[in-house]
Design a protein around this motif. Structure first.
Motif, PDB file in Angstrom:
ATOM      1  N   GLY A 142       0.808  -1.218   0.000  1.00  0.00           N
ATOM      2  CA  GLY A 142       0.000   0.000   0.000  1.00  0.00           C
ATOM      3  C   GLY A 142       0.838   1.265   0.000  1.00  0.00           C
ATOM      4  O   GLY A 142       0.667   2.136  -0.859  1.00  0.00           O
ATOM      5  N   PRO A 143       1.789   1.404   0.957  1.00  0.00           N
ATOM      6  CA  PRO A 143       2.624   2.605   0.955  1.00  0.00           C
ATOM      7  C   PRO A 143       3.439   2.790  -0.313  1.00  0.00           C
ATOM      8  O   PRO A 143       3.542   3.897  -0.845  1.00  0.00           O
ATOM      9  CB  PRO A 143       3.543   2.391   2.172  1.00  0.00           C
ATOM     10  N   VAL A 144       4.019   1.701  -0.822  1.00  0.00           N
ATOM     11  CA  VAL A 144       4.864   1.813  -2.016  1.00  0.00           C
ATOM     12  C   VAL A 144       4.049   2.220  -3.235  1.00  0.00           C
ATOM     13  O   VAL A 144       4.403   3.160  -3.960  1.00  0.00           O
ATOM     14  CB  VAL A 144       5.604   0.482  -2.281  1.00  0.00           C
ATOM     15  N   VAL A 145       2.936   1.515  -3.473  1.00  0.00           N
ATOM     16  CA  VAL A 145       2.096   1.828  -4.626  1.00  0.00           C
ATOM     17  C   VAL A 145       1.523   3.236  -4.517  1.00  0.00           C
ATOM     18  O   VAL A 145       1.475   3.990  -5.495  1.00  0.00           O
ATOM     19  CB  VAL A 145       0.967   0.783  -4.767  1.00  0.00           C
ATOM     20  N   GLY A 146       1.070   3.601  -3.315  1.00  0.00           N
ATOM     21  CA  GLY A 146       0.497   4.930  -3.118  1.00  0.00           C
ATOM     22  C   GLY A 146       1.511   6.037  -3.343  1.00  0.00           C
ATOM     23  O   GLY A 146       1.212   7.041  -4.002  1.00  0.00           O
ATOM     24  N   MET A 147       2.724   5.872  -2.809  1.00  0.00           N
ATOM     25  CA  MET A 147       3.748   6.892  -2.999  1.00  0.00           C
ATOM     26  C   MET A 147       4.131   7.040  -4.459  1.00  0.00           C
ATOM     27  O   MET A 147       4.334   8.155  -4.954  1.00  0.00           O
ATOM     28  CB  MET A 147       4.979   6.552  -2.156  1.00  0.00           C
ATOM     29  N   LEU A 148       4.210   5.936  -5.178  1.00  0.00           N
ATOM     30  CA  LEU A 148       4.536   5.996  -6.598  1.00  0.00           C
ATOM     31  C   LEU A 148       3.490   6.802  -7.362  1.00  0.00           C
ATOM     32  O   LEU A 148       3.827   7.661  -8.192  1.00  0.00           O
ATOM     33  CB  LEU A 148       4.646   4.584  -7.180  1.00  0.00           C
ATOM     34  N   LEU A 149       2.222   6.527  -7.089  1.00  0.00           N
ATOM     35  CA  LEU A 149       1.150   7.265  -7.779  1.00  0.00           C
ATOM     36  C   LEU A 149       1.203   8.742  -7.437  1.00  0.00           C
ATOM     37  O   LEU A 149       1.159   9.595  -8.340  1.00  0.00           O
ATOM     38  CB  LEU A 149      -0.210   6.687  -7.390  1.00  0.00           C
ATOM     39  N   GLY A 150       1.264   9.070  -6.146  1.00  0.00           N
ATOM     40  CA  GLY A 150       1.218  10.471  -5.739  1.00  0.00           C
ATOM     41  C   GLY A 150       2.370  11.285  -6.287  1.00  0.00           C
ATOM     42  O   GLY A 150       2.174  12.377  -6.837  1.00  0.00           O
ATOM     43  N   VAL A 151       3.591  10.772  -6.159  1.00  0.00           N
ATOM     44  CA  VAL A 151       4.764  11.503  -6.633  1.00  0.00           C
ATOM     45  C   VAL A 151       4.750  11.619  -8.153  1.00  0.00           C
ATOM     46  O   VAL A 151       5.019  12.694  -8.711  1.00  0.00           O
ATOM     47  CB  VAL A 151       6.057  10.816  -6.152  1.00  0.00           C
ATOM     48  N   LEU A 152       4.448  10.519  -8.845  1.00  0.00           N
ATOM     49  CA  LEU A 152       4.430  10.551 -10.307  1.00  0.00           C
ATOM     50  C   LEU A 152       3.385  11.524 -10.826  1.00  0.00           C
ATOM     51  O   LEU A 152       3.648  12.295 -11.769  1.00  0.00           O
ATOM     52  CB  LEU A 152       4.155   9.148 -10.854  1.00  0.00           C
ATOM     53  N   ASP A 153       2.215  11.533 -10.223  1.00  0.00           N
ATOM     54  CA  ASP A 153       1.150  12.443 -10.644  1.00  0.00           C
ATOM     55  C   ASP A 153       1.578  13.896 -10.468  1.00  0.00           C
ATOM     56  O   ASP A 153       1.374  14.738 -11.352  1.00  0.00           O
ATOM     57  CB  ASP A 153      -0.121  12.158  -9.842  1.00  0.00           C
ATOM     58  N   ALA A 154       2.170  14.198  -9.324  1.00  0.00           N
ATOM     59  CA  ALA A 154       2.607  15.571  -9.070  1.00  0.00           C
ATOM     60  C   ALA A 154       3.710  15.996 -10.034  1.00  0.00           C
ATOM     61  O   ALA A 154       3.697  17.125 -10.552  1.00  0.00           O
ATOM     62  CB  ALA A 154       3.095  15.704  -7.629  1.00  0.00           C
ATOM     63  N   VAL A 155       4.635  15.087 -10.305  1.00  0.00           N
ATOM     64  CA  VAL A 155       5.767  15.437 -11.170  1.00  0.00           C
ATOM     65  C   VAL A 155       5.313  15.693 -12.608  1.00  0.00           C
ATOM     66  O   VAL A 155       5.702  16.697 -13.216  1.00  0.00           O
ATOM     67  CB  VAL A 155       6.838  14.330 -11.133  1.00  0.00           C
ATOM     68  N   VAL A 156       4.489  14.800 -13.175  1.00  0.00           N
ATOM     69  CA  VAL A 156       4.090  14.982 -14.575  1.00  0.00           C
ATOM     70  C   VAL A 156       3.251  16.248 -14.745  1.00  0.00           C
ATOM     71  O   VAL A 156       3.285  16.877 -15.810  1.00  0.00           O
ATOM     72  CB  VAL A 156       3.314  13.760 -15.109  1.00  0.00           C
ATOM     73  N   ASN A 157       2.526  16.641 -13.705  1.00  0.00           N
ATOM     74  CA  ASN A 157       1.743  17.870 -13.800  1.00  0.00           C
ATOM     75  C   ASN A 157       2.622  19.123 -13.830  1.00  0.00           C
ATOM     76  O   ASN A 157       2.154  20.195 -14.238  1.00  0.00           O
ATOM     77  CB  ASN A 157       0.764  17.965 -12.625  1.00  0.00           C
ATOM     78  N   HIS A 158       3.875  18.987 -13.416  1.00  0.00           N
ATOM     79  CA  HIS A 158       4.775  20.135 -13.384  1.00  0.00           C
ATOM     80  C   HIS A 158       5.807  20.123 -14.518  1.00  0.00           C
ATOM     81  O   HIS A 158       6.660  21.011 -14.579  1.00  0.00           O
ATOM     82  CB  HIS A 158       5.508  20.207 -12.039  1.00  0.00           C
ATOM     83  N   VAL A 159       5.745  19.131 -15.385  1.00  0.00           N
ATOM     84  CA  VAL A 159       6.721  19.052 -16.475  1.00  0.00           C
ATOM     85  C   VAL A 159       6.701  20.290 -17.375  1.00  0.00           C
ATOM     86  O   VAL A 159       7.759  20.824 -17.720  1.00  0.00           O
ATOM     87  CB  VAL A 159       6.510  17.764 -17.307  1.00  0.00           C
ATOM     88  N   PRO A 160       5.503  20.775 -17.801  1.00  0.00           N
ATOM     89  CA  PRO A 160       5.522  21.992 -18.635  1.00  0.00           C
ATOM     90  C   PRO A 160       6.234  23.159 -17.958  1.00  0.00           C
ATOM     91  O   PRO A 160       6.991  23.891 -18.609  1.00  0.00           O
ATOM     92  CB  PRO A 160       4.032  22.286 -18.849  1.00  0.00           C
ATOM     93  N   GLU A 161       6.016  23.369 -16.657  1.00  0.00           N
ATOM     94  CA  GLU A 161       6.703  24.442 -15.942  1.00  0.00           C
ATOM     95  C   GLU A 161       8.204  24.190 -15.896  1.00  0.00           C
ATOM     96  O   GLU A 161       9.004  25.122 -16.034  1.00  0.00           O
ATOM     97  CB  GLU A 161       6.160  24.576 -14.520  1.00  0.00           C
ATOM     98  N   MET A 162       8.608  22.934 -15.711  1.00  0.00           N
ATOM     99  CA  MET A 162      10.028  22.604 -15.685  1.00  0.00           C
ATOM    100  C   MET A 162      10.693  22.906 -17.025  1.00  0.00           C
ATOM    101  O   MET A 162      11.885  23.243 -17.075  1.00  0.00           O
ATOM    102  CB  MET A 162      10.211  21.121 -15.341  1.00  0.00           C
TER     103      MET A 162
END
Length: 216
Positions: free
Chosen positions: A13-33
């Motif tokens: 649960g923690p591993v899968v959840g952290m992967l989703l949360g971090v990946l979602d946040a990162v891809v949403n910021h790619v255009p700004e990066m």
């Protein structure tokens, strides 16, 4: 290896959840990066479009629900039915809880947004309430008969329904590719589930068991 064998099932649960949360946040910021945050969707580069495609999928409610279902399925594979349901409920709730905290935590690092808003608390409460039943759905996928079939169809049906009722924003150049990709994946998943159910029925059918060439 220990995680796959089930000894550390509580870490799924923690591993899968952290992967989703971090990946979602990162891809949403790619255009700004890439310096394209203020650029119209159609005028962005290929990497921004790829991140936008991934973001539209990862931001969808069905994708978060699928994460809890996946966690519940994974931790229950080698357990007895009752224990599997308990494991699935715990894994589903923990997965969404960690996904929410990881998402807003990564957002805090990438953008400097605060945890003081209503959204983080709302989604954390929703994760605690919705995660366990979704985890039980995942744990039910391995059950024989209609129960397992229905459980396996929850995610593809939910994905198709949400994409139809709440489609991606039309302003995004990736809206149509995401819609067609989700619908196609949902249909393929439904066909695979139906095929698996048919094969199981054929294997367990009394009419096909213990019969010789003359039916004796």
């Amino acid at each position: 290896m220990m995680l796959c064998s089930g000894r550390l099932w509580w870490m799924v649960g923690p591993v899968v959840g952290m992967l989703l949360g971090v990946l979602d946040a990162v891809v949403n910021h790619v255009p700004e990066m890439l310096g394209e945050g203020g650029t119209a969707s159609a005028e962005r580069g290929g990497w921004s479009h790829a991140a936008e495609f991934a973001g539209l999928i990862l931001d969808a409610g069905w994708a978060w629900a699928a994460t809890a279902v996946l966690a519940g399925w994974w931790v229950s594979r080698h357990a007895r039915v009752a224990a599997g349901m308990v494991r699935g409920a715990l894994a589903g709730g923990v997965a969404l809880g960690f996904a929410t905290t990881s998402y807003y935590g990564a957002d805090l690092l990438l953008e400097g947004s605060a945890w003081s808003g209503v959204a983080p608390r709302f989604w954390l409460i929703a994760s605690v309430l919705l995660g366990p039943p979704l985890g039980v759905v995942g744990a039910s996928i391995g059950l024989p008969g209609p129960a397992g079939v229905v459980a396996a169809l929850v995610v593809p049906a939910g994905a198709a329904l949400q994409t139809t009722v709440l489609p991606p924003p039309a302003a995004s150049v990736m809206a149509e590719p995401v819609r067609w990709s989700v619908w196609t994946a949902a249909v393929v998943a439904a066909v695979l589930v139906a095929g698996r159910s048919r094969n199981r029925s054929a294997v367990t059918s009394p009419a096909s068991a213990g019969r010789g060439p003359l039916g004796g």
